[in-house]
Design a protein around this motif. Structure first.
Motif, PDB file in Angstrom:
ATOM      1  N   GLN A   1      36.923  33.132  44.290  1.00 38.97           N
ATOM      2  CA  GLN A   1      37.789  34.282  44.463  1.00 38.97           C
ATOM      3  C   GLN A   1      37.193  35.229  45.490  1.00 38.97           C
ATOM      4  O   GLN A   1      35.980  35.263  45.710  1.00 38.97           O
ATOM      5  CB  GLN A   1      37.962  35.031  43.136  1.00 38.97           C
ATOM      6  CG  GLN A   1      38.704  34.252  42.065  1.00 38.97           C
ATOM      7  CD  GLN A   1      40.198  34.220  42.329  1.00 38.97           C
ATOM      8  OE1 GLN A   1      40.762  35.150  42.897  1.00 38.97           O
ATOM      9  NE2 GLN A   1      40.848  33.136  41.910  1.00 38.97           N
TER      10      GLN A   1
ATOM     11  N   PRO B   1      42.532  34.019  45.823  1.00 40.27           N
ATOM     12  CA  PRO B   1      41.751  32.779  45.765  1.00 40.27           C
ATOM     13  C   PRO B   1      41.129  32.463  47.116  1.00 40.27           C
ATOM     14  O   PRO B   1      41.766  32.630  48.162  1.00 40.27           O
ATOM     15  CB  PRO B   1      42.791  31.719  45.366  1.00 40.27           C
ATOM     16  CG  PRO B   1      43.872  32.497  44.667  1.00 40.27           C
ATOM     17  CD  PRO B   1      43.927  33.820  45.376  1.00 40.27           C
TER      18      PRO B   1
ATOM     19  N   GLU C   1      36.738  35.970  39.356  1.00 38.57           N
ATOM     20  CA  GLU C   1      37.056  37.356  39.703  1.00 38.57           C
ATOM     21  C   GLU C   1      35.908  38.304  39.378  1.00 38.57           C
ATOM     22  O   GLU C   1      35.622  39.231  40.136  1.00 38.57           O
ATOM     23  CB  GLU C   1      38.344  37.785  38.995  1.00 38.57           C
ATOM     24  CG  GLU C   1      39.589  37.103  39.539  1.00 38.57           C
ATOM     25  CD  GLU C   1      40.861  37.648  38.931  1.00 38.57           C
ATOM     26  OE1 GLU C   1      40.771  38.481  38.010  1.00 38.57           O
ATOM     27  OE2 GLU C   1      41.955  37.244  39.372  1.00 38.57           O
TER      28      GLU C   1
ATOM     29  N   ARG D   1      47.176  41.204  43.261  1.00 40.93           N
ATOM     30  CA  ARG D   1      46.809  39.851  43.674  1.00 40.93           C
ATOM     31  C   ARG D   1      47.830  39.330  44.657  1.00 40.93           C
ATOM     32  O   ARG D   1      49.027  39.532  44.457  1.00 40.93           O
ATOM     33  CB  ARG D   1      46.699  38.934  42.461  1.00 40.93           C
ATOM     34  CG  ARG D   1      45.507  39.316  41.591  1.00 40.93           C
ATOM     35  CD  ARG D   1      45.581  38.712  40.216  1.00 40.93           C
ATOM     36  NE  ARG D   1      44.423  39.093  39.452  1.00 40.93           N
ATOM     37  CZ  ARG D   1      44.296  40.267  38.828  1.00 40.93           C
ATOM     38  NH1 ARG D   1      45.286  41.139  38.863  1.00 40.93           N
ATOM     39  NH2 ARG D   1      43.204  40.561  38.157  1.00 40.93           N
TER      40      ARG D   1
END
Length: 314
Positions: A229, A212, A248, A107
């Motif tokens: 996301q 994001p 997600e 991420r």
């Protein structure tokens, strides 16, 4: 538990030697855990049972609750990107020594995507420590290379596309048969599960990078405020697709759907394509069908190719 080259082999051998633990430990699995998540957390639990001597199979105890809580903290950090107090993070990373997670999700923040901003020294050390432990099975690795400094990312070698092509030819056939057995490509399929099962059947795995939506640069003002996301899907460093969703899971499902569309043609081809990454043009490995072109690809959220070492000037 004894160390081994592959965590799954170590766990399998351990459970063969301790069959009374096999059924009990399976009862600890969460309903929403994927096979990959559970395999890693199960190994974490088994490796740390000796540190909790009051734990007895099939008998609830505060020690068992603590071990399970710590295992979930570690799994949430690795697979979901959750953060906890520094003392807790140090504890679970120490307990995870020896547990190897291949292609864990990555991420990124907006600053990391754009290559801007400064992170604190403590944040850098913590992030570096987590990545080193994951890649080296919990052992610290000195990446400084004895007086050598890392240069810029050079991208994949020229022969990388042809080297990956045989694998994706096999994957293409596997996916084609899977879709036929599922009744064809359609909106009601679990696109990610189909792609995951086919990749694992070919002895590979998928990797997901989540960002994001609000952190994606250059979005129109009307969209930059929307929650959601973005997911980028890769297999063996080759880019497969990008998806957007409210969370997600939805983003991953959309990325998988886009990836499966590539397999609808008569063949798939791995190509070196130019993409934007951190504000620069880079060469990336991309899976395309016979009609697709390299132009119009979304910006890269991750770039898995290692930088070339260059001699530092003292």
């Amino acid at each position: 538990m004894a160390e081994g080259d592959k965590g799954e082999d170590v766990v399998s051998e351990f459970l063969r030697q301790n069959p009374h633990l096999a059924q009990w430990v399976e009862s600890l699995r969460g309903h929403c855990e994927t096979n990959k998540q559970w395999d890693a957390r199960r190994e974490f639990i088994l490796r740390n049972m000796e540190a909790f001597p009051t734990i007895h199979p099939d008998q609830p105890s505060s020690s068992l609750d603590r071990l399970l809580s710590l295992s979930m903290v570690w799994a949430n950090h690795v697979f979901l990107g959750c953060r906890y107090p520094q003392s807790v993070m140090e504890k679970v990373m120490e307990m995870a020594e020896g547990v190897v997670v291949h292609e864990a999700p990555v991420r990124k923040t907006r600053d990391e995507i754009m290559g801007k901003g400064k992170r604190s020294v403590s944040s850098d050390r913590e992030a570096d420590g987590s990545q080193k432990r994951l890649k080296a099975g919990g052992s610290e690795v000195d990446c400084r290379g004895g007086g050598r400094a890392w240069g810029r990312k050079p991208g994949p070698p020229p022969q990388a596309a042809s080297e990956h092509q045989p694998f994706f030819n096999r994957l293409y056939k596997t996916v084609a048969w899977k879709l036929v057995s599922a009744g064809g490509f359609g909106p009601n399929l679990d696109h990610f599960e189909i792609l995951r099962a086919c990749a694992e059947g070919a002895k590979a795995s998928l990797s997901c990078t989540f960002v994001p939506l609000r952190d994606i640069p250059d979005l129109p003002a009307s969209r930059s405020q929307r929650d959601g996301q973005v997911c980028e899907l890769r297999c063996l460093t080759v880019y497969l697709g990008t998806g957007y969703g409210r969370d997600e899971d939805a983003a991953r499902a959309m990325a998988s759907k886009e990836a499966l569309k590539v397999f609808q043609g008569r063949k798939v081809t791995v190509r070196l394509c130019r993409r934007r990454f951190q504000g620069q043009d880079v060469e990336d490995l991309v899976l395309l069908d016979e009609q697709s072109r390299c132009s119009g690809l979304p910006p890269a959220l991750s770039y898995p190719f290692q930088p070339e070492p260059s001699t530092s000037v003292s």
